[in-house]
Design a protein around this motif. Structure first.
Motif, PDB file in Angstrom:
ATOM      1  N   ALA A   3       0.830  -1.210   0.000  1.00 50.14           N
ATOM      2  CA  ALA A   3       0.000   0.000   0.000  1.00 50.14           C
ATOM      3  C   ALA A   3       0.862   1.257   0.000  1.00 50.14           C
ATOM      4  CB  ALA A   3      -0.936  -0.005   1.204  1.00 50.14           C
ATOM      5  N   GLU A   4       2.005   1.199   0.658  1.00 50.07           N
ATOM      6  CA  GLU A   4       2.904   2.356   0.700  1.00 50.07           C
ATOM      7  C   GLU A   4       3.516   2.594  -0.680  1.00 50.07           C
ATOM      8  OE1 GLU A   4       4.810   5.259   3.423  1.00 50.07           O
ATOM      9  OE2 GLU A   4       2.943   4.119   3.322  1.00 50.07           O
ATOM     10  N   TYR A   5       3.987   1.531  -1.304  1.00 49.81           N
ATOM     11  CA  TYR A   5       4.575   1.644  -2.642  1.00 49.81           C
ATOM     12  C   TYR A   5       3.541   2.162  -3.638  1.00 49.81           C
ATOM     13  CZ  TYR A   5       7.453   0.335  -6.676  1.00 49.81           C
ATOM     14  OH  TYR A   5       8.206   0.362  -7.833  1.00 49.81           O
TER      15      TYR A   5
ATOM     16  N   ASN B 159       2.401   6.626  -7.306  1.00 50.31           N
ATOM     17  CA  ASN B 159       1.229   6.903  -8.137  1.00 50.31           C
ATOM     18  C   ASN B 159       1.256   8.336  -8.644  1.00 50.31           C
ATOM     19  OD1 ASN B 159      -1.767   8.005  -8.228  1.00 50.31           O
ATOM     20  ND2 ASN B 159      -1.870   5.809  -8.653  1.00 50.31           N
ATOM     21  N   ASN B 160       1.169   8.521  -9.960  1.00 54.65           N
ATOM     22  CA  ASN B 160       1.248   9.853 -10.559  1.00 54.65           C
ATOM     23  C   ASN B 160       0.101  10.756 -10.127  1.00 54.65           C
ATOM     24  OD1 ASN B 160       3.594   9.249 -11.971  1.00 54.65           O
ATOM     25  ND2 ASN B 160       2.479   8.528 -13.787  1.00 54.65           N
ATOM     26  N   ALA B 161      -1.105  10.212 -10.042  1.00 49.72           N
ATOM     27  CA  ALA B 161      -2.262  11.031  -9.656  1.00 49.72           C
ATOM     28  C   ALA B 161      -2.116  11.523  -8.225  1.00 49.72           C
ATOM     29  CB  ALA B 161      -3.550  10.232  -9.831  1.00 49.72           C
ATOM     30  N   ASN B 162      -1.624  10.661  -7.335  1.00 49.44           N
ATOM     31  CA  ASN B 162      -1.402  11.090  -5.955  1.00 49.44           C
ATOM     32  C   ASN B 162      -0.363  12.201  -5.891  1.00 49.44           C
ATOM     33  OD1 ASN B 162      -3.225   9.203  -4.986  1.00 49.44           O
ATOM     34  ND2 ASN B 162      -1.658   7.664  -4.569  1.00 49.44           N
TER      35      ASN B 162
ATOM     36  N   MET C 102       5.448  16.818  -1.595  1.00 45.62           N
ATOM     37  CA  MET C 102       6.007  16.641  -2.936  1.00 45.62           C
ATOM     38  C   MET C 102       7.419  16.082  -2.861  1.00 45.62           C
ATOM     39  SD  MET C 102       5.775  16.728  -6.180  1.00 45.62           S
ATOM     40  CE  MET C 102       4.258  17.626  -6.507  1.00 45.62           C
ATOM     41  N   ALA C 103       8.194  16.537  -1.885  1.00 47.42           N
ATOM     42  CA  ALA C 103       9.551  16.023  -1.717  1.00 47.42           C
ATOM     43  C   ALA C 103       9.537  14.536  -1.389  1.00 47.42           C
ATOM     44  CB  ALA C 103      10.282  16.800  -0.630  1.00 47.42           C
ATOM     45  N   ASN C 104       8.540  14.096  -0.628  1.00 45.18           N
ATOM     46  CA  ASN C 104       8.422  12.663  -0.329  1.00 45.18           C
ATOM     47  C   ASN C 104       8.179  11.855  -1.595  1.00 45.18           C
ATOM     48  OD1 ASN C 104       8.853  12.710   2.444  1.00 45.18           O
ATOM     49  ND2 ASN C 104       6.694  13.003   2.924  1.00 45.18           N
ATOM     50  N   PHE C 105       7.289  12.337  -2.447  1.00 47.11           N
ATOM     51  CA  PHE C 105       7.035  11.650  -3.717  1.00 47.11           C
ATOM     52  C   PHE C 105       8.306  11.576  -4.551  1.00 47.11           C
ATOM     53  CE2 PHE C 105       2.541  12.736  -2.873  1.00 47.11           C
ATOM     54  CZ  PHE C 105       1.928  11.536  -3.215  1.00 47.11           C
ATOM     55  N   GLN C 106       8.988  12.697  -4.690  1.00 45.78           N
ATOM     56  CA  GLN C 106      10.190  12.742  -5.517  1.00 45.78           C
ATOM     57  C   GLN C 106      11.286  11.842  -4.974  1.00 45.78           C
ATOM     58  OE1 GLN C 106      10.767  16.979  -5.372  1.00 45.78           O
ATOM     59  NE2 GLN C 106       9.527  17.347  -7.214  1.00 45.78           N
ATOM     60  N   ARG C 107      11.431  11.840  -3.646  1.00 51.35           N
ATOM     61  CA  ARG C 107      12.463  11.007  -3.022  1.00 51.35           C
ATOM     62  C   ARG C 107      12.187   9.525  -3.247  1.00 51.35           C
ATOM     63  NH1 ARG C 107      11.391  12.381   1.602  1.00 51.35           N
ATOM     64  NH2 ARG C 107      12.727  14.226   1.696  1.00 51.35           N
TER      65      ARG C 107
END
Length: 327
Positions: free
Chosen positions: A179-181, A186-189, A199-204
């Motif tokens: 679920a975390e992965y 996910n691009n929409a998220n 946003m930094a979390n997504f990018q990281r």
């Protein structure tokens, strides 16, 4: 990436912690020892869980000014009183970072990886100490068989890669909650991210798991993810946040990740909401369920942000719980 079924510095608070790293916390021992850790090493604490060897390995600690919304659903004056009752500073929050190493059935398992080598360099060794302390305890990162991740905040996944962008555990499988992965990749998220920290979390996550590639495997709740280690859904802090129950013989310990980030606040007051909990109501429910089980079964509990060595038992106290540290 392989999916395993049931059968087989950062968002919010920790972002502030990483941004404000400064020298002066936790000296790190550098003398190598055998993996049995026969002599005391600063930043390493050994305990056995039945036949499983368990090490708490410090990644460092950091202090930063307490934000007024550190607890989001009670007045700041209540937070001040709780800190005073615990005899802690009221204007400063100190977080420790403590990954876990298990030696079980001949395998070396790491649970969470700390801030990583880049943070170690940035902070002059204050944060990101895990790999240094792991080596001091006699363990080679290349000999780690499996890494288990509770969730994708930077202080838990930063140590998966080196400062120059290589896999820090080159021969290891990296097991992460499905679920975390699914959420962070996910691009929409990502398009709906409401803050720079999120946003930094997504990018990281994309950068790190892009580097790791085919070594990444996902797992579901209630999966045996290593010998004697079972995953447990504790969602809320993040969408897929996961804890682990380590069991050998009559001994059990819960590796709880960030079910709570500050014992004096969120263990004592489990209905308080941390500003970094993405779904605070779900996090509260997970916390109470987990802690009720820990009390009922007398289980040892390990908390990533508990004071080192980050281990203790829980006792009921009024409308909450109390941490009884060991060590």
């Amino acid at each position: 990436m392989t999916n395993h079924s049931r059968r087989t510095f950062l968002a919010g608070t920790t972002a502030a912690a990483v941004a404000m790293l400064a020298p002066g916390k936790y000296a790190t021992a550098r003398e190598a020892s055998s993996p049995a850790v026969t002599a005391p090493i600063s930043g390493v604490f050994q305990r056995t869980i039945g036949k499983i060897e368990m090490l708490s390995v410090s990644d460092g600690a950091n202090s930063f000014p307490r934000r007024e919304n550190f607890v989001s659903n009670v007045p700041p004056v209540d937070v001040v009183r709780a800190l005073q009752a615990a005899r802690l500073p009221t204007d400063t929050i100190t977080l420790t970072f403590t990954p876990v190493v298990l030696k079980t059935n001949g395998r070396v398992i790491v649970i969470d990886t700390g801030l990583g080598e880049a943070a170690f360099r940035q902070s002059n060794g204050v944060g990101g100490q895990f790999h240094t302390n792991l080596e001091a305890a006699g363990y080679d990162a290349a000999a780690v068989d499996r890494v288990l991740i509770t969730h994708f905040h930077a202080d838990h996944i930063g140590g998966l890669v080196t400062a120059d962008g290589r896999a820090a555990f080159p021969n290891s499988e990296i097991w992460v909650p499905a679920a975390e992965y699914a959420f962070w990749l996910n691009n929409a998220n990502m398009a709906r991210a409401e803050s720079e920290a999120t946003m930094a979390n997504f990018q990281r996550a994309r950068r790190i798991f892009g580097i790791l590639g085919d070594s990444v495997r996902t797992f579901e709740p209630d999966t045996e993810v290593a010998p004697g280690v079972t995953s447990m859904a504790t969602h809320g802090h993040t969408p897929g946040h996961t804890s682990f129950v380590v069991e050998s013989g009559a001994d059990k310990v819960i590796i709880q990740g960030d079910v709570t980030t500050h014992p004096a606040l969120f263990i004592r007051h489990p209905d308080w909401h941390g500003a970094t909990d993405m779904d605070a109501e779900m996090a509260q429910q997970a916390r109470i369920k987990l802690y009720d089980r820990a009390v009922a079964e007398g289980m040892l509990i390990q908390g990533f942000h508990f004071p080192f060595p980050a281990l203790g038992h829980l006792a009921r106290e009024q409308d909450g719980y109390r941490l009884i540290p060991i060590g």
